[in-house]
Design a protein around this motif. Structure first.
Motif, PDB file in Angstrom:
ATOM      1  N   PHE A 131       0.823  -1.215   0.000  1.00 13.02           N
ATOM      2  CA  PHE A 131       0.000   0.000   0.000  1.00 13.02           C
ATOM      3  C   PHE A 131       0.854   1.262   0.000  1.00 13.02           C
ATOM      4  O   PHE A 131       0.577   2.216  -0.739  1.00 13.02           O
ATOM      5  N   PHE A 132       1.911   1.287   0.831  1.00 12.80           N
ATOM      6  CA  PHE A 132       2.760   2.476   0.914  1.00 12.80           C
ATOM      7  C   PHE A 132       3.406   2.771  -0.438  1.00 12.80           C
ATOM      8  O   PHE A 132       3.460   3.923  -0.880  1.00 12.80           O
ATOM      9  N   THR A 133       3.896   1.729  -1.103  1.00 16.14           N
ATOM     10  CA  THR A 133       4.545   1.911  -2.402  1.00 16.14           C
ATOM     11  C   THR A 133       3.552   2.402  -3.446  1.00 16.14           C
ATOM     12  O   THR A 133       3.863   3.270  -4.265  1.00 16.14           O
ATOM     13  N   LYS A 134       2.332   1.857  -3.420  1.00 18.86           N
ATOM     14  CA  LYS A 134       1.295   2.306  -4.356  1.00 18.86           C
ATOM     15  C   LYS A 134       0.992   3.788  -4.157  1.00 18.86           C
ATOM     16  O   LYS A 134       0.870   4.548  -5.119  1.00 18.86           O
ATOM     17  N   GLU A 135       0.857   4.180  -2.889  1.00 13.04           N
ATOM     18  CA  GLU A 135       0.539   5.573  -2.577  1.00 13.04           C
ATOM     19  C   GLU A 135       1.662   6.498  -3.034  1.00 13.04           C
ATOM     20  O   GLU A 135       1.419   7.533  -3.675  1.00 13.04           O
ATOM     21  N   LEU A 136       2.904   6.114  -2.721  1.00  6.40           N
ATOM     22  CA  LEU A 136       4.053   6.927  -3.114  1.00  6.40           C
ATOM     23  C   LEU A 136       4.157   7.022  -4.631  1.00  6.40           C
ATOM     24  O   LEU A 136       4.416   8.100  -5.184  1.00  6.40           O
ATOM     25  N   GLN A 138       1.794   6.873  -6.797  1.00  7.04           N
ATOM     26  CA  GLN A 138       0.751   7.749  -7.325  1.00  7.04           C
ATOM     27  C   GLN A 138       1.149   9.215  -7.200  1.00  7.04           C
ATOM     28  O   GLN A 138       0.945  10.013  -8.120  1.00  7.04           O
ATOM     29  N   TYR A 139       1.746   9.577  -6.046  1.00  9.43           N
ATOM     30  CA  TYR A 139       2.208  10.955  -5.862  1.00  9.43           C
ATOM     31  C   TYR A 139       3.329  11.293  -6.843  1.00  9.43           C
ATOM     32  O   TYR A 139       3.373  12.395  -7.405  1.00  9.43           O
ATOM     33  N   THR A 245       2.320  18.927  -3.491  1.00  6.31           N
ATOM     34  CA  THR A 245       2.559  17.490  -3.647  1.00  6.31           C
ATOM     35  C   THR A 245       3.784  17.058  -2.861  1.00  6.31           C
ATOM     36  O   THR A 245       3.788  15.995  -2.222  1.00  6.31           O
ATOM     37  N   ARG A 248       3.141  16.330   0.829  1.00  7.84           N
ATOM     38  CA  ARG A 248       2.251  15.239   1.221  1.00  7.84           C
ATOM     39  C   ARG A 248       3.004  14.193   2.039  1.00  7.84           C
ATOM     40  O   ARG A 248       4.175  13.947   1.836  1.00  7.84           O
TER      41      ARG A 248
END
Length: 248
Positions: A131-136, A138-139, A245, A248
């Protein structure tokens, strides 16, 4: 056992053992998804949030345990997460790895093909980051998009200047460096005199002061000044969004 007809011989079939009982295949679309729970049971569901929950309930009803989704664009993402929240095993399959045999392709055929391949264990799961990698990620992608948008406005600002024969780019390496932005901001605010604009260019610039003055002496046109002002505002807006951004 799963059976598949042999091409060129309609009376012959290939029998393959079922590796994943309770397997389903879902063909992903932008407007609707086709869910296959068996080779004779395919149903279409709308891609609305309510439709995604209906898919999950449909799969629970047929006691499906594992589901194969085709990675079509980004339309699979919400369904993937929702099905996992219902407790299903969900695998994401690269579309290039599940190309069907030649012939007329339909959403129904594709979903049945996915279900068949998954049930006999011929599909491999694509890598899914945490999840953390997906979120990062995306940013980072969003930030890259903002930078590309900003670059577009830089090019537009330079075009407006050149059309007025303001050759700022010939004396400055970077139009959006400290000196370049000071000059553009002054022009946007109404300054036209090269003698006033020239001191805004830093002393470290290699071009002579006279060349800088000459570069800032042009044909001031209302339509180009308007475009310059608009694109300068858009560029500043993207810079602010990049900073947001980064925080974040």
């Amino acid at each position: 056992m799963a059976k598949r007809k042999v091409k060129g011989n309609p009376n012959a079939t290939i029998t393959m053992p079922i590796v994943n009982p309770g397997a389903a295949g879902i063909d992903i679309g932008s407007r609707s998804h086709f869910v296959c729970v068996s080779q004779d049971n395919v149903k279409e569901f709308k891609s609305f949030t309510s439709g995604l929950h209906e898919i999950a309930e449909h799969l629970l009803y047929y006691e499906i345990k594992t589901i194969a989704l085709e990675s079509t664009g980004f339309y699979w993402q919400q369904l993937f997460v929702l099905l996992q929240s219902y407790g299903f095993e969900v695998i994401l399959v690269n579309a290039r790895h599940v190309k069907n045999v030649k012939g007329h392709k339909t959403d129904v055929v594709d979903s049945k093909w996915l279900q068949l391949l998954h049930s006999i264990g011929l599909l491999s799961n694509s890598f899914q980051p945490d999840f953390f990698t997906k979120e990062l990620r995306q940013y980072v992608r969003h930030r890259k998009s903002l930078i590309e948008t900003g670059s577009m406005y830089i090019a537009k600002m330079n075009k407006s200047l050149v059309l007025m024969n303001i050759q700022l780019k010939t004396v400055l390496r970077d139009l959006t460096g400290e000196s370049g932005l000071k000059v553009i901001e002054a022009i946007v605010k109404g300054v036209r005199d090269p003698d006033v604009l020239e001191p805004l260019v830093g002393k470290r610039v290699k071009a002579s002061r006279q060349d800088i003055k000459d570069a800032l002496n042009g044909d001031w046109r209302g339509e180009h000044l308007f475009e310059l002002s608009q694109n300068y505002s858009f560029y500043q807006f993207t810079r602010e969004k990049i900073k947001e951004t980064d925080n974040r």
